[in-house]
Design a protein around this motif. Structure first.
Motif, PDB file in Angstrom:
ATOM      1  N   SER A   1     -15.419  35.744  33.425  1.00 26.60           N
ATOM      2  CA  SER A   1     -15.929  36.337  34.672  1.00 26.60           C
ATOM      3  C   SER A   1     -17.269  35.749  35.080  1.00 26.60           C
ATOM      4  CB  SER A   1     -16.066  37.856  34.517  1.00 26.60           C
ATOM      5  OG  SER A   1     -17.007  38.174  33.495  1.00 26.60           O
ATOM      6  N   ASP A   2     -17.907  35.039  34.155  1.00 30.28           N
ATOM      7  CA  ASP A   2     -19.177  34.390  34.477  1.00 30.28           C
ATOM      8  C   ASP A   2     -18.905  32.917  34.766  1.00 30.28           C
ATOM      9  OD1 ASP A   2     -21.626  32.688  33.533  1.00 30.28           O
ATOM     10  OD2 ASP A   2     -22.431  34.695  33.927  1.00 30.28           O
ATOM     11  N   PRO A   3     -19.199  32.426  35.978  1.00 30.04           N
ATOM     12  CA  PRO A   3     -18.866  31.044  36.345  1.00 30.04           C
ATOM     13  C   PRO A   3     -19.425  30.001  35.384  1.00 30.04           C
ATOM     14  CG  PRO A   3     -19.498  32.301  38.286  1.00 30.04           C
ATOM     15  CD  PRO A   3     -19.786  33.166  37.105  1.00 30.04           C
ATOM     16  N   GLU A   4     -20.674  30.174  34.954  1.00 32.81           N
ATOM     17  CA  GLU A   4     -21.282  29.183  34.079  1.00 32.81           C
ATOM     18  C   GLU A   4     -20.643  29.206  32.691  1.00 32.81           C
ATOM     19  OE1 GLU A   4     -23.536  26.106  32.711  1.00 32.81           O
ATOM     20  OE2 GLU A   4     -23.156  26.790  34.765  1.00 32.81           O
ATOM     21  N   GLN A   5     -20.427  30.425  32.142  1.00 29.98           N
ATOM     22  CA  GLN A   5     -19.775  30.517  30.834  1.00 29.98           C
ATOM     23  C   GLN A   5     -18.350  29.975  30.901  1.00 29.98           C
ATOM     24  OE1 GLN A   5     -20.336  33.908  28.194  1.00 29.98           O
ATOM     25  NE2 GLN A   5     -21.649  34.860  29.759  1.00 29.98           N
ATOM     26  N   ARG A   6     -17.663  30.262  31.999  1.00 26.44           N
ATOM     27  CA  ARG A   6     -16.295  29.766  32.132  1.00 26.44           C
ATOM     28  C   ARG A   6     -16.285  28.249  32.196  1.00 26.44           C
ATOM     29  NH1 ARG A   6     -11.893  31.412  36.889  1.00 26.44           N
ATOM     30  NH2 ARG A   6     -10.152  30.171  36.042  1.00 26.44           N
ATOM     31  N   ARG A   7     -17.259  27.653  32.895  1.00 29.39           N
ATOM     32  CA  ARG A   7     -17.321  26.200  32.974  1.00 29.39           C
ATOM     33  C   ARG A   7     -17.529  25.599  31.594  1.00 29.39           C
ATOM     34  NH1 ARG A   7     -20.867  22.298  32.898  1.00 29.39           N
ATOM     35  NH2 ARG A   7     -22.572  23.767  32.538  1.00 29.39           N
ATOM     36  N   ARG A   8     -18.447  26.185  30.811  1.00 27.89           N
ATOM     37  CA  ARG A   8     -18.691  25.672  29.462  1.00 27.89           C
ATOM     38  C   ARG A   8     -17.464  25.843  28.578  1.00 27.89           C
ATOM     39  NH1 ARG A   8     -23.817  28.402  29.847  1.00 27.89           N
ATOM     40  NH2 ARG A   8     -23.048  29.946  28.364  1.00 27.89           N
ATOM     41  N   TYR A   9     -16.772  26.988  28.741  1.00 26.41           N
ATOM     42  CA  TYR A   9     -15.573  27.231  27.934  1.00 26.41           C
ATOM     43  C   TYR A   9     -14.494  26.207  28.258  1.00 26.41           C
ATOM     44  CZ  TYR A   9     -11.367  29.469  26.102  1.00 26.41           C
ATOM     45  OH  TYR A   9     -10.195  29.713  25.440  1.00 26.41           O
ATOM     46  N   ASP A  10     -14.304  25.937  29.547  1.00 22.11           N
ATOM     47  CA  ASP A  10     -13.282  24.970  29.933  1.00 22.11           C
ATOM     48  C   ASP A  10     -13.601  23.576  29.399  1.00 22.11           C
ATOM     49  OD1 ASP A  10     -11.864  26.903  31.230  1.00 22.11           O
ATOM     50  OD2 ASP A  10     -12.679  26.450  33.223  1.00 22.11           O
ATOM     51  N   MET A  11     -14.898  23.338  29.132  1.00 19.19           N
ATOM     52  CA  MET A  11     -15.298  22.044  28.576  1.00 19.19           C
ATOM     53  C   MET A  11     -15.311  22.054  27.057  1.00 19.19           C
ATOM     54  SD  MET A  11     -18.416  21.132  31.210  1.00 19.19           S
ATOM     55  CE  MET A  11     -18.760  19.588  30.365  1.00 19.19           C
ATOM     56  N   GLY A  12     -14.866  23.204  26.466  1.00 20.50           N
ATOM     57  CA  GLY A  12     -14.767  23.290  25.010  1.00 20.50           C
ATOM     58  C   GLY A  12     -16.028  23.766  24.334  1.00 20.50           C
ATOM     59  N   GLY A  13     -16.933  24.411  25.098  1.00 22.80           N
ATOM     60  CA  GLY A  13     -18.208  24.802  24.509  1.00 22.80           C
ATOM     61  C   GLY A  13     -18.301  26.239  24.078  1.00 22.80           C
TER      62      GLY A  13
END
Length: 371
Positions: free
Chosen positions: A55-67
């Motif tokens: 639900s958090d755009p920044e956390q989701r972006r990092r997650y999608d990048m494997g972080g």
């Protein structure tokens, strides 16, 4: 580590609304108060963590990048020491007390308006109607944030408390924490039908008129406080304060020193020699002024009680008029002859050095200050 998208049952390109909808459905199904089983509790933690990330755009972006880190973060599935102590003392601080939901009503911000006034308005004070562009109460919903005829509903996730409980594993064991509900943002209620006029804020931007009495004696930089005249708060909350910052415009004839008004009077040489009666226009009307014979440049004529009314008091200052004797620069033959005859008759001494002065204007300034 389970995939967050699989935990919520959504695709990797799911929209924020789809993610929120999936979380709400699973949270209702797995919430410990509804389904107390150990398996449901473990799934509820996974679902909540997955939603927190996606639900958090920044956390989701990092997650999608494997972080993204496993649930609980850090090595061995436990959070760092900061998280452990925050979790522990956060839970301990609760002390068994139920957390209270947030109020949608909040105090509005203060507002600042700058007002320019004339020096003559400073003498007695002035009434002003000031246009203020600020937040005002929404006429449609009257601060309720809802469409007319509707009202907020109790959040079905936190049951109106505004918070949800979570069990977190730590070095100290399982610790139960209370966190704001992600669905209602801690309010305990949701608004199914937000007011279309204010977009569910309970207030709108508008221009309004505020009447203010600016007292006598103010000066540039002074701020007047009008309690409760600032912006209305979110959800129809109480107004903030309005501050009026005063700026006094430059005047070509008069200036101010404390509660006194200063001016310069040009006097012809004959009037300076013989004296004269004249009328000058002060800031609050005509004033009779006597010029005594033999007046000198730099002399100060004081008119009592024609200055500024002090900010705290009633005794007005004075009008202090500095004399500037004007020497004629163009004389015809007859006038020149008269002056030469006058010089012979008075036997005036020739030019000579005298006590040092800083000049005419410095002399005027010093006399104004020293009376």
């Amino acid at each position: 580590m389970a995939d967050h998208y699989e935990v919520l049952g959504v695709s990797r390109d799911a929209s924020p609304e789809e993610i929120k909808k999936a979380y709400r459905r699973l949270a209702r199904e797995l919430h410990p108060d509804v389904n107390p089983g150990a398996e449901a509790e473990e799934r509820f933690k996974l679902v909540t963590h997955a939603y927190d990330v996606l639900s958090d755009p920044e956390q989701r972006r990092r997650y999608d990048m494997g972080g993204d880190q496993p649930f609980g973060g850090g090595a061995g599935g436990f959070g760092g020491f900061g998280d452990i102590f925050e979790t522990f003392f956060g839970a301990a601080a609760g002390g068994g007390r139920s957390a209270r939901p947030r109020s949608r009503r909040e105090r509005g911000q203060d507002a600042l308006v700058r007002v320019t006034m004339e020096l003559r308005d400073v003498v007695f004070g002035v009434h002003r109607d000031i246009e203020v562009d600020t937040a005002v109460l929404c006429d449609t919903c009257q601060g309720s944030c809802c469409q007319p005829g509707t009202s907020p509903v109790t959040c079905d996730i936190c049951q109106g408390t505004g918070h949800v409980r979570q069990t977190v594993r730590s070095l100290l064991g399982n610790v139960v924490t209370t966190q704001p509900c992600n669905v209602c943002q801690g309010y305990g209620t949701t608004i199914p039908y937000p007011c279309a006029t204010c977009q569910g804020q309970g207030r709108v931007r508008a221009r309004r008129t505020v009447s203010v009495d600016i007292p006598a004696g103010v000066e540039t930089g002074l701020r007047l406080q009008l309690p409760g005249s600032g912006e209305v708060g979110p959800g129809g909350g109480p107004n903030g304060d309005l501050y009026i910052e005063v700026s006094v415009a430059h005047d070509d004839v008069f200036s101010r020193e404390g509660d006194d008004i200063l001016a310069t009077l040009e006097v012809s040489m004959p009037d300076a020699i013989l004296g004269a009666d004249t009328t000058i226009q002060s800031l609050d009307g005509p004033v009779d002024l006597e010029i005594r014979p033999g007046v000198q440049s730099g002399d100060v004529l004081t008119i009592k009680g024609r200055g500024i009314t002090p900010l705290r008091g009633s005794q007005r200052g004075d009008l202090r008029v500095g004399v500037h004797v004007v020497t004629p620069t163009r004389l015809d033959a007859k006038e020149r002859a008269l002056i030469e005859d006058f010089k012979k008759r008075t036997k005036a001494p020739g030019p000579q050095l005298a006590q040092f002065h800083q000049g005419l204007f410095a002399k005027l300034r010093d006399r104004f200050r020293n009376g």
